[in-house]
Design an enzyme around this catalytic site. Structure first.
Site, PDB file in Angstrom:
ATOM      1  N   HIS A  97       0.763  -1.268  -0.056  1.00  7.78           N
ATOM      2  CA  HIS A  97       0.027  -0.030   0.357  1.00  7.78           C
ATOM      3  C   HIS A  97       0.908   1.311  -0.066  1.00  7.78           C
ATOM      4  CE1 HIS A  97      -3.758   2.080   0.475  1.00  7.78           C
ATOM      5  NE2 HIS A  97      -3.456   2.871   1.696  1.00  7.78           N
ATOM      6  N   PRO A 141       1.199  -2.183   5.528  1.00  5.91           N
ATOM      7  CA  PRO A 141       2.086  -2.040   4.453  1.00  5.91           C
ATOM      8  C   PRO A 141       1.925  -2.934   3.191  1.00  5.91           C
ATOM      9  CG  PRO A 141       3.310  -2.899   6.500  1.00  5.91           C
ATOM     10  CD  PRO A 141       1.883  -3.070   6.601  1.00  5.91           C
ATOM     11  N   GLU A 142       0.960  -3.693   3.279  1.00  2.00           N
ATOM     12  CA  GLU A 142       0.560  -4.669   2.274  1.00  2.00           C
ATOM     13  C   GLU A 142      -0.808  -4.398   1.589  1.00  2.00           C
ATOM     14  OE1 GLU A 142       1.750  -8.702   2.864  1.00  2.00           O
ATOM     15  OE2 GLU A 142       2.445  -8.186   5.098  1.00  2.00           O
ATOM     16  N   MET A 143      -2.025  -4.793   1.900  1.00  2.00           N
ATOM     17  CA  MET A 143      -3.209  -4.477   1.179  1.00  2.00           C
ATOM     18  C   MET A 143      -3.914  -3.589   2.044  1.00  2.00           C
ATOM     19  SD  MET A 143      -4.105  -8.553  -0.225  1.00  2.00           S
ATOM     20  CE  MET A 143      -5.204  -8.124  -1.382  1.00  2.00           C
TER      21      MET A 143
END
Length: 340
Positions: A97, A141-143
């Site tokens: 993200h 920090p991902e989706m």
């Protein structure tokens, strides 16, 4: 003369077959296992709870490629675990993200054959694929998508709702757990049998002489003590053991509370660079030699490392055919993309 030539050829053939049998037995004795050629035997391994159906696999595939499961609407499971690239993203640390790199500088492990792993994630915190699918979706920090957002997005699209009913029955609750469970069911089918499996399953000429030599070297060096089983990895092991990891300062990951790190699979290893949990090594030969120093306390020569790398080529498996799905249309009720 012809008789002598025939006898000589027969002796040579017999010795090669004997050598193949010796290496095959050596591999099995070291704990290496083949992906079963028998479909029923394979099904027992990948689907012990009998959750796989064609409808769930097809729905899980759509959800795997579905970017609207992320807050921004542009990141899917396939972003970091690209099925066209060995099940990885090909970068040192996963990017999520708002173009955020993994804060611990962790590399994306392959999703192919992950069904055979004892644990999921580098620190082994998830027991299976269904549970693992919940993590990246929620991680900032991902989706970066809250379960409520994931549920709202999926339930806003009638085509998805109908697909869940078809897969689970009319009384299904399309919630976060069912959504991620369905992705996990699809991932259970991502198995890639290779020539190595053909060899262990009895096809003596499936590997070249150089690959057999590499396999024997791999075992003799002690690599199979951790890279073992069907996955040739996937279990939790202490890291490092015998020497300091050269790139330990890249990222801050130290394993679980006991310093244990999940051993990466060697299947399709030629496709999944960069290597190690922090993606700090791009050369497969260097990775082999670094593992020798850190885990085995050995200096593996260039020649022996190359033999092992040659064997790794036989671990490149046949991928299941994946047709990119057409995804349902968004509606007026579908929550809009959010890049904040």
């Amino acid at each position: 003369m012809k008789l002598l030539q025939f006898i000589g050829l027969s002796v040579l053939t017999s010795s090669l077959l004997l050598a193949s049998t010796d290496v095959m037995e050596k591999a099995k004795s070291a704990g290496l296992q083949a992906i079963p050629a028998d479909k029923a035997a394979l099904a027992k391994l990948i689907d012990p709870n009998k959750t796989i159906t064609p409808e769930r696999v097809e729905l899980g595939k759509k959800l795997y490629f579905e970017p609207r499961l992320s807050k921004s609407g542009i990141i899917s499971c396939n972003t970091c675990h690209n099925l066209g690239m060995g099940g990885v993203d090909g970068v040192e640390a996963a990017v999520g993200h708002n173009w955020t790199a993994n804060p611990h500088h962790l590399n994306s492990p392959t999703v192919y054959n992950a069904v055979f792993f004892d644990k999921q994630f580098w620190d082994g915190r998830s027991p299976d694929l269904e549970d693992q699918a919940q993590g990246p979706m929620q991680a900032a920090p991902e989706m970066a998508a809250a379960p409520s957002l994931v549920e709202a997005r999926v339930n806003s699209m009638p085509e998805y709702v109908e697909a869940f009913k078809k897969a689970y029955g009319n009384d299904v609750k399309v919630d976060f757990k069912t959504i991620t469970q369905t992705i996990g069911i699809f991932e259970r089918t991502l198995v890639t049998p290779s020539r190595f499996d053909d060899f262990l399953n009895g096809k003596k000429d499936a590997l070249s002489d150089a690959e057999k030599e590499g396999l024997a070297t791999f075992i003799d060096m002690g690599c199979a003590s951790c890279h073992t089983g069907i996955a040739l990895g996937g279990s939790m092991q202490p890291f490092p053991v015998a020497g300091k990891y050269k790139y330990a300062n890249v990222g801050d990951f130290k394993g679980d509370k006991n310093g244990m790190v999940k051993t990466p699979t060697l299947r399709n290893i030629t496709e999944t660079a960069p290597y190690f949990h922090n993606g700090a090594i791009w050369s497969l030969k260097e990775a082999v030699q670094e593992m020798g120093r850190t885990q085995l306390g050995k200096e593996i020569s260039d020649a022996d490392a190359q033999k092992i790398v040659t064997f790794f080529g036989a671990l490149k498996g046949k991928k299941p055919e994946i047709v990119y799905p057409q995804l349902p249309e968004s509606t007026n009720k579908t929550p809009k993309p959010d890049f904040k």
